[in-house]
Enzyme design. Sequence first.
Site, PDB file in Angstrom:
ATOM      1  N   CYS A   3      39.360   0.793 -58.450  1.00 24.71           N
ATOM      2  CA  CYS A   3      38.869  -0.357 -57.693  1.00 24.71           C
ATOM      3  C   CYS A   3      37.669  -0.960 -58.414  1.00 24.71           C
ATOM      4  O   CYS A   3      36.658  -0.288 -58.657  1.00 24.71           O
ATOM      5  CB  CYS A   3      38.472   0.064 -56.285  1.00 24.71           C
ATOM      6  SG  CYS A   3      37.635  -1.238 -55.370  1.00 24.71           S
ATOM      7  N   CYS A   6      34.344  -0.716 -56.448  1.00 25.54           N
ATOM      8  CA  CYS A   6      33.832   0.659 -56.415  1.00 25.54           C
ATOM      9  C   CYS A   6      33.172   0.984 -57.758  1.00 25.54           C
ATOM     10  O   CYS A   6      32.127   1.654 -57.795  1.00 25.54           O
ATOM     11  CB  CYS A   6      34.952   1.649 -56.101  1.00 25.54           C
ATOM     12  SG  CYS A   6      35.408   1.732 -54.353  1.00 25.54           S
ATOM     13  N   ASP A  29      28.524 -13.508 -57.794  1.00 25.73           N
ATOM     14  CA  ASP A  29      29.916 -13.694 -58.188  1.00 25.73           C
ATOM     15  C   ASP A  29      29.970 -14.148 -59.641  1.00 25.73           C
ATOM     16  O   ASP A  29      29.184 -14.991 -60.082  1.00 25.73           O
ATOM     17  CB  ASP A  29      30.599 -14.722 -57.273  1.00 25.73           C
ATOM     18  CG  ASP A  29      32.109 -14.681 -57.391  1.00 25.73           C
ATOM     19  OD1 ASP A  29      32.766 -14.274 -56.411  1.00 25.73           O
ATOM     20  OD2 ASP A  29      32.647 -15.054 -58.463  1.00 25.73           O
ATOM     21  N   HIS A  45      34.819   2.320 -49.552  1.00 28.71           N
ATOM     22  CA  HIS A  45      35.976   1.500 -49.888  1.00 28.71           C
ATOM     23  C   HIS A  45      36.758   1.160 -48.624  1.00 28.71           C
ATOM     24  O   HIS A  45      37.370   2.031 -48.002  1.00 28.71           O
ATOM     25  CB  HIS A  45      36.890   2.202 -50.894  1.00 28.71           C
ATOM     26  CG  HIS A  45      38.062   1.339 -51.274  1.00 28.71           C
ATOM     27  ND1 HIS A  45      38.009   0.425 -52.302  1.00 28.71           N
ATOM     28  CD2 HIS A  45      39.288   1.199 -50.711  1.00 28.71           C
ATOM     29  CE1 HIS A  45      39.166  -0.221 -52.374  1.00 28.71           C
ATOM     30  NE2 HIS A  45      39.956   0.234 -51.416  1.00 28.71           N
ATOM     31  N   ASN A  85      38.241 -13.384 -47.726  1.00 29.15           N
ATOM     32  CA  ASN A  85      39.670 -13.613 -47.891  1.00 29.15           C
ATOM     33  C   ASN A  85      40.392 -12.308 -47.614  1.00 29.15           C
ATOM     34  O   ASN A  85      40.017 -11.260 -48.146  1.00 29.15           O
ATOM     35  CB  ASN A  85      39.972 -14.109 -49.304  1.00 29.15           C
ATOM     36  CG  ASN A  85      39.372 -15.474 -49.566  1.00 29.15           C
ATOM     37  OD1 ASN A  85      39.437 -16.353 -48.710  1.00 29.15           O
ATOM     38  ND2 ASN A  85      38.775 -15.664 -50.727  1.00 29.15           N
ATOM     39  N   HIS A  96      38.793  -4.757 -52.196  1.00 27.07           N
ATOM     40  CA  HIS A  96      37.658  -4.027 -51.632  1.00 27.07           C
ATOM     41  C   HIS A  96      36.925  -5.083 -50.809  1.00 27.07           C
ATOM     42  O   HIS A  96      36.487  -6.104 -51.377  1.00 27.07           O
ATOM     43  CB  HIS A  96      36.789  -3.451 -52.754  1.00 27.07           C
ATOM     44  CG  HIS A  96      35.589  -2.674 -52.301  1.00 27.07           C
ATOM     45  ND1 HIS A  96      35.309  -1.380 -52.747  1.00 27.07           N
ATOM     46  CD2 HIS A  96      34.578  -2.996 -51.465  1.00 27.07           C
ATOM     47  CE1 HIS A  96      34.177  -0.959 -52.200  1.00 27.07           C
ATOM     48  NE2 HIS A  96      33.709  -1.926 -51.414  1.00 27.07           N
ATOM     49  N   HIS A  98      34.918  -7.782 -49.205  1.00 26.71           N
ATOM     50  CA  HIS A  98      33.717  -8.459 -49.674  1.00 26.71           C
ATOM     51  C   HIS A  98      33.538  -9.755 -48.908  1.00 26.71           C
ATOM     52  O   HIS A  98      34.518 -10.429 -48.552  1.00 26.71           O
ATOM     53  CB  HIS A  98      33.781  -8.748 -51.187  1.00 26.71           C
ATOM     54  CG  HIS A  98      35.035  -9.416 -51.631  1.00 26.71           C
ATOM     55  ND1 HIS A  98      36.225  -8.739 -51.794  1.00 26.71           N
ATOM     56  CD2 HIS A  98      35.305 -10.711 -51.939  1.00 26.71           C
ATOM     57  CE1 HIS A  98      37.164  -9.585 -52.196  1.00 26.71           C
ATOM     58  NE2 HIS A  98      36.632 -10.795 -52.277  1.00 26.71           N
ATOM     59  N   HIS A 100      31.831 -13.401 -49.171  1.00 25.99           N
ATOM     60  CA  HIS A 100      31.228 -14.408 -50.036  1.00 25.99           C
ATOM     61  C   HIS A 100      30.089 -15.079 -49.260  1.00 25.99           C
ATOM     62  O   HIS A 100      30.314 -15.582 -48.147  1.00 25.99           O
ATOM     63  CB  HIS A 100      32.253 -15.487 -50.407  1.00 25.99           C
ATOM     64  CG  HIS A 100      33.452 -14.989 -51.158  1.00 25.99           C
ATOM     65  ND1 HIS A 100      33.591 -15.149 -52.520  1.00 25.99           N
ATOM     66  CD2 HIS A 100      34.576 -14.356 -50.742  1.00 25.99           C
ATOM     67  CE1 HIS A 100      34.753 -14.645 -52.913  1.00 25.99           C
ATOM     68  NE2 HIS A 100      35.368 -14.156 -51.851  1.00 25.99           N
TER      69      HIS A 100
HETATM   70  P1  AMP Z   1      38.546 -12.942 -53.557  1.00 22.18           P
HETATM   71  O1  AMP Z   1      39.406 -13.909 -54.325  1.00 22.18           O
HETATM   72  O2  AMP Z   1      38.135 -13.429 -52.195  1.00 22.18           O
HETATM   73  O3  AMP Z   1      39.181 -11.568 -53.508  1.00 22.18           O
HETATM   74  O4  AMP Z   1      37.182 -12.841 -54.333  1.00 22.18           O
HETATM   75  C1  AMP Z   1      36.998 -12.037 -55.450  1.00 22.18           C
HETATM   76  C2  AMP Z   1      35.780 -12.565 -56.129  1.00 22.18           C
HETATM   77  O5  AMP Z   1      35.337 -11.578 -57.043  1.00 22.18           O
HETATM   78  C3  AMP Z   1      36.009 -13.846 -56.933  1.00 22.18           C
HETATM   79  O6  AMP Z   1      35.166 -14.881 -56.427  1.00 22.18           O
HETATM   80  C4  AMP Z   1      35.668 -13.443 -58.363  1.00 22.18           C
HETATM   81  O7  AMP Z   1      35.017 -14.474 -59.073  1.00 22.18           O
HETATM   82  C5  AMP Z   1      34.773 -12.244 -58.141  1.00 22.18           C
HETATM   83  N1  AMP Z   1      34.714 -11.286 -59.230  1.00 22.18           N
HETATM   84  C6  AMP Z   1      35.748 -10.738 -59.903  1.00 22.18           C
HETATM   85  N2  AMP Z   1      35.309  -9.872 -60.821  1.00 22.18           N
HETATM   86  C7  AMP Z   1      33.961  -9.859 -60.721  1.00 22.18           C
HETATM   87  C8  AMP Z   1      32.909  -9.173 -61.408  1.00 22.18           C
HETATM   88  N3  AMP Z   1      33.181  -8.274 -62.391  1.00 22.18           N
HETATM   89  N4  AMP Z   1      31.641  -9.419 -61.060  1.00 22.18           N
HETATM   90  C9  AMP Z   1      31.359 -10.311 -60.093  1.00 22.18           C
HETATM   91  N5  AMP Z   1      32.294 -10.980 -59.388  1.00 22.18           N
HETATM   92  C10 AMP Z   1      33.578 -10.773 -59.709  1.00 22.18           C
HETATM   93 ZN    ZN Z   2      36.615  -0.104 -53.725  1.00 27.12          ZN
END
Ligand code: AMP
Ligand code: ZN
Length: 112
Positions: A3, A6, A29, A45, A85, A96, A98, A100
Amino acid sequence: MDCLFCKIIKGEIPSNKVYEDELIYAFRDINPQAPIHVLIIPKTHIASADEVNSENSAVIAHLFAKIPAIAKEQGLTGGYRIVTNCGDDACQSVHHLHFHLLGGRKLSETMS
Ligand code: AMP
Ligand code: ZN
């Protein structure tokens, strides 16, 4: 478990941290969609909002209790948006949970 978030919590993948405590982690982000775009995640997680239940919801309550301070620290005096989302139809790409945190400009009136 493989993940991404994680691994970020464990420091195995670098991130730009904005807040951390024993239960949650917040970081910028990598592909910001607003001047301020922070992701706030539980350290445990949980795959998505669809996996929240009475056994694990205390960490989510804690996370929401910290949002005002994180937003204030980011200078979001004009307001902000919190989005999560959940699942394929919402285009969830990291499984995982999150939240925004978006702000720093007038955001779109539409969310879909
Ligand atoms: P979602 O599409 O709602 O699952 O959001 C996932 C978010 O994670 C997106 O806005 C990506 O830009 C962000 N993301 C993916 N990889 C990373 C990373 N390594 N560091 C920071 N943000 C990330
Ligand atoms: Zn996780």
